[in-house]
Design an enzyme around this catalytic site. Structure first.
Site, mmCIF file in Angstrom:
data_model
loop_
_atom_site.group_PDB
_atom_site.id
_atom_site.type_symbol
_atom_site.label_atom_id
_atom_site.label_comp_id
_atom_site.label_asym_id
_atom_site.label_seq_id
_atom_site.Cartn_x
_atom_site.Cartn_y
_atom_site.Cartn_z
ATOM 1 N N CYS A 30 0.855 -1.191 0.000
ATOM 2 C CA CYS A 30 0.000 0.000 0.000
ATOM 3 C C CYS A 30 0.887 1.235 0.000
ATOM 4 O O CYS A 30 1.766 1.381 0.851
ATOM 5 C CB CYS A 30 -0.910 -0.024 1.223
ATOM 6 S SG CYS A 30 -1.799 1.519 1.460
ATOM 7 N N PHE A 36 -10.974 18.752 23.491
ATOM 8 C CA PHE A 36 -10.816 17.520 22.705
ATOM 9 C C PHE A 36 -9.311 17.250 22.544
ATOM 10 O O PHE A 36 -8.791 17.111 21.438
ATOM 11 C CB PHE A 36 -11.488 17.635 21.328
ATOM 12 C CG PHE A 36 -12.935 18.053 21.374
ATOM 13 C CD1 PHE A 36 -13.934 17.106 21.556
ATOM 14 C CD2 PHE A 36 -13.309 19.388 21.251
ATOM 15 C CE1 PHE A 36 -15.276 17.478 21.596
ATOM 16 C CE2 PHE A 36 -14.639 19.769 21.289
ATOM 17 C CZ PHE A 36 -15.631 18.821 21.460
ATOM 18 N N ASN A 74 -1.608 16.207 22.335
ATOM 19 C CA ASN A 74 -0.859 16.577 21.126
ATOM 20 C C ASN A 74 -0.643 18.089 21.005
ATOM 21 O O ASN A 74 0.410 18.533 20.536
ATOM 22 C CB ASN A 74 -1.626 16.044 19.904
ATOM 23 C CG ASN A 74 -0.900 16.253 18.593
ATOM 24 O OD1 ASN A 74 0.291 15.966 18.486
ATOM 25 N ND2 ASN A 74 -1.600 16.753 17.599
ATOM 26 N N CYS A 120 -11.418 17.983 10.995
ATOM 27 C CA CYS A 120 -11.264 17.024 9.896
ATOM 28 C C CYS A 120 -12.538 16.972 9.059
ATOM 29 O O CYS A 120 -12.703 16.060 8.252
ATOM 30 C CB CYS A 120 -10.899 15.641 10.437
ATOM 31 S SG CYS A 120 -12.072 15.049 11.659
HETATM 32 C C1 LIG Z 1 -9.717 14.763 16.353
HETATM 33 S S1 LIG Z 1 -9.329 14.041 17.876
HETATM 34 C C2 LIG Z 1 -8.166 15.225 18.479
HETATM 35 C C3 LIG Z 1 -7.253 14.761 19.566
HETATM 36 C C4 LIG Z 1 -6.022 15.629 19.825
HETATM 37 N N1 LIG Z 1 -6.328 17.026 19.820
HETATM 38 C C5 LIG Z 1 -4.903 15.320 18.847
HETATM 39 O O1 LIG Z 1 -4.487 16.208 18.083
HETATM 40 O O2 LIG Z 1 -4.393 14.190 18.864
HETATM 41 C C6 LIG Z 1 -10.792 14.324 18.754
HETATM 42 C C7 LIG Z 1 -10.778 13.917 20.202
HETATM 43 O O3 LIG Z 1 -12.074 14.220 20.746
HETATM 44 C C8 LIG Z 1 -12.394 13.241 21.717
HETATM 45 N N2 LIG Z 1 -13.859 13.242 21.883
HETATM 46 C C9 LIG Z 1 -14.786 12.666 21.081
HETATM 47 N N3 LIG Z 1 -16.021 12.887 21.564
HETATM 48 C C10 LIG Z 1 -15.866 13.610 22.717
HETATM 49 C C11 LIG Z 1 -16.767 14.139 23.668
HETATM 50 N N4 LIG Z 1 -18.084 13.953 23.546
HETATM 51 N N5 LIG Z 1 -16.281 14.839 24.711
HETATM 52 C C12 LIG Z 1 -14.947 15.034 24.828
HETATM 53 N N6 LIG Z 1 -14.031 14.545 23.951
HETATM 54 C C13 LIG Z 1 -14.492 13.836 22.904
HETATM 55 C C14 LIG Z 1 -11.818 11.961 21.152
HETATM 56 O O4 LIG Z 1 -11.599 11.022 22.183
HETATM 57 C C15 LIG Z 1 -10.519 12.457 20.496
HETATM 58 O O5 LIG Z 1 -9.444 12.353 21.391
#
Ligand SMILES: C[S@@+](CC[C@H](N)C(=O)[O-])C[C@H]1O[C@@H](n2cnc3c(N)ncnc32)[C@H](O)[C@@H]1O
Length: 453
Positions: free
Chosen positions: A163, A302, A307, A409
């Site tokens: 891939c 979130f 990160n 995203c």
């Molecule tokens: C796009 S990821 C971003 C994570 C981090 N900022 C990174 O760059 O690696 C979205 C994050 O939102 C969290 N998430 C999803 N639904 C959520 C909720 N209802 N309340 C709080 N966090 C949530 C997920 O667990 C995930 O870690």
């Protein structure tokens, strides 16, 4: 005998956000992979759903020439495109992919009447070998085992030996993954695999529907030793993940963000950005937007495993990372400690979508107040595809809040939330796209919002 799919010749008129060429058949829409506007293609209809049809396309050969081809068409670098559904845009030049993704975002912002102050130059650093994580289907076909992404518009597993999108280390594991499963006593009890790569190690998550025999465990031990990876068996949810020798501890993977002198650990099943190089660029840009944050209070909503939280703390801010997964916040705390940032950052696990969260219990304000006795001056928002959720307005009410960096995203939910932030008095100063997932239809967006006058 299975009926072969119907083929029709069609003129393609547009290109969807998903990278599908749009045409009309009997007054109904039909979406075609590997088809671009202005082209005449032979569409092989693979799926019908809700009055729409979905097809794979191939160019009608105009007497051996390519006069019919759209100017942005390039020969696919991947031999499995378009059959393998892992990517959607191998037939489009890199520049045209970027433009298409940026235009899709622009259309979404136009839909909600949010006009950005300026557009950031699209960021694209790598085209292939970038994907560090993937879930792949497994299927037994006679004596053979397939491991791959699903075929386009189908549940079938694509027949691939390598891939281009996966990192070369993960791609190189595919043949042995297939032969190891094929050698198992009951290969059909393995429905899927996940692969995850950190900077210094790789983990393979093997989902199994039945307990493994001693001989099968032996096969995977051999795989583990040969490839120097960690094999984890998963009988049900992620909480069942276990090493081949159940007494051994599941080991975390890690990645570095050298610009901030950081090394972050994560478990293979936890969320991390799949494209390591682009992630570093994204973090650098987000912090660049915030400017000098020494001593500032920032809420990282979130936050996952930290990160953005840790780079913010390293840059001198006092940060609270808020996140729904307690396992992720624990890993965030562990990462803060390992990097000597425990004083500067704290983590709170909260369901940020909870409808019961009132302004009084506002997550960003209450968490920063609790830890630092002040409201946040800046927010980072990096929600899942569904967007910031119902409580966004309550996070942006405090007059101390000056700026927001929103990483997304999903251009649709980004635009919807941009409108809500605009209604709450924030101006979209700059926006741009990050090609985190080249050759797929996915795109990352970053926007910098500042409080309007
Ligand atoms: C796009 S990821 C971003 C994570 C981090 N900022 C990174 O760059 O690696 C979205 C994050 O939102 C969290 N998430 C999803 N639904 C959520 C909720 N209802 N309340 C709080 N966090 C949530 C997920 O667990 C995930 O870690």
């Amino acid at each position: 005998m299975a009926k072969s799919p119907t083929e029709v010749e069609l003129d393609v008129v547009n290109l969807s956000e998903d990278g599908l060429g749009g045409a009309t058949l009997n007054d109904r829409p039909i979406w075609i992979r590997n088809a671009l506007p202005g082209e005449r293609v032979i569409a092989r209809i693979l799926k019908r759903r809700g009055g729409k049809k979905f097809a794979d396309g191939r160019l009608v050969d105009s007497a051996g020439s390519e006069v019919n081809a759209n100017k942005d068409r390039v020969p696919s670098a991947c031999e499995y495109f378009p059959r393998c559904g892992g990517c959607a845009m191998h037939h489009i030049s890199a520049d045209a992919q970027l433009l298409h993704k940026q235009n899709s975002l622009a259309e979404e912002l136009l839909r909600v009447a949010v006009e950005p102050g300026q557009w950031r130059q699209p960021s694209a650093l790598v085209r292939t070998g970038y994907r560090r994580k993937a879930r792949m289907g497994v299927r037994v076909v006679g004596e053979n085992v397939l491991v791959g992404f699903r075929e386009s518009f189908s549940n079938r597993v694509a027949r691939i030996d390598h891939c281009l999108t996966l990192t070369k280390e993960l791609s190189a594991l595919l043949p042995d993954l297939k032969s190891t499963i094929a050698a198992m006593s009951e290969p059909h009890t393995i429905p899927q695999l996940e692969v995850a790569q950190g900077d210094s190690s790789v983990a393979i998550l093997v989902r199994h529907l039945q307990p493994l025999s001693a001989e099968d465990r032996e096969l995977w031990c051999h795989f583990e030793l040969k490839h120097r990876v960690q094999v984890l068996l998963q009988s049900k949810g992620y909480d069942t993940l276990a090493r081949l020798n159940e007494q051994d501890e599941v080991m975390a993977l890690d990645y570095k963000i050298p610009e901030y002198g950081l090394s972050l650990q994560f478990y293979a099943h936890q969320f991390t950005q799949v494209n390591a190089l682009m992630n570093r660029e994204l973090v650098r840009t987000a912090l660049g937007y915030l400017g000098n944050i020494t001593g500032h209070i920032v809420a990282d909503m979130f936050c996952g495993i930290g990160n953005f939280t840790l780079p913010l703390a390293r840059a001198g801010a006092k940060v609270v990372g808020i996140e729904g997964s307690q396992e992720a916040t624990l890993m965030g705390q562990n990462n803060a400690q390992r990097n000597g940032l425990s004083e500067q950052c704290h983590f709170a696990d909260e369901d940020l979508y909870s409808e019961t969260a009132s302004a009084e219990a506002d997550a960003s304000m209450s968490a920063t107040m609790r830890h630092f006795g002040q409201f946040p001056q800046a927010l980072i928002l990096d929600p899942p595809r569904s967007g910031a959720g119902p409580n966004l307005e309550s996070w942006v009410t405090s007059p101390e809040l000056e700026q927001i960096v929103y990483v997304s995203c999903n251009p649709k939910t980004f635009a919807d939330d941009a409108k809500r932030l605009s209604d709450a008095g924030f101006v979209l100063r700059e926006v741009g796209i990050y090609d985190m997932f080249p050759n797929t239809a996915h795109v990352e967006t970053i926007g910098h919002f500042v409080r309007g006058i």
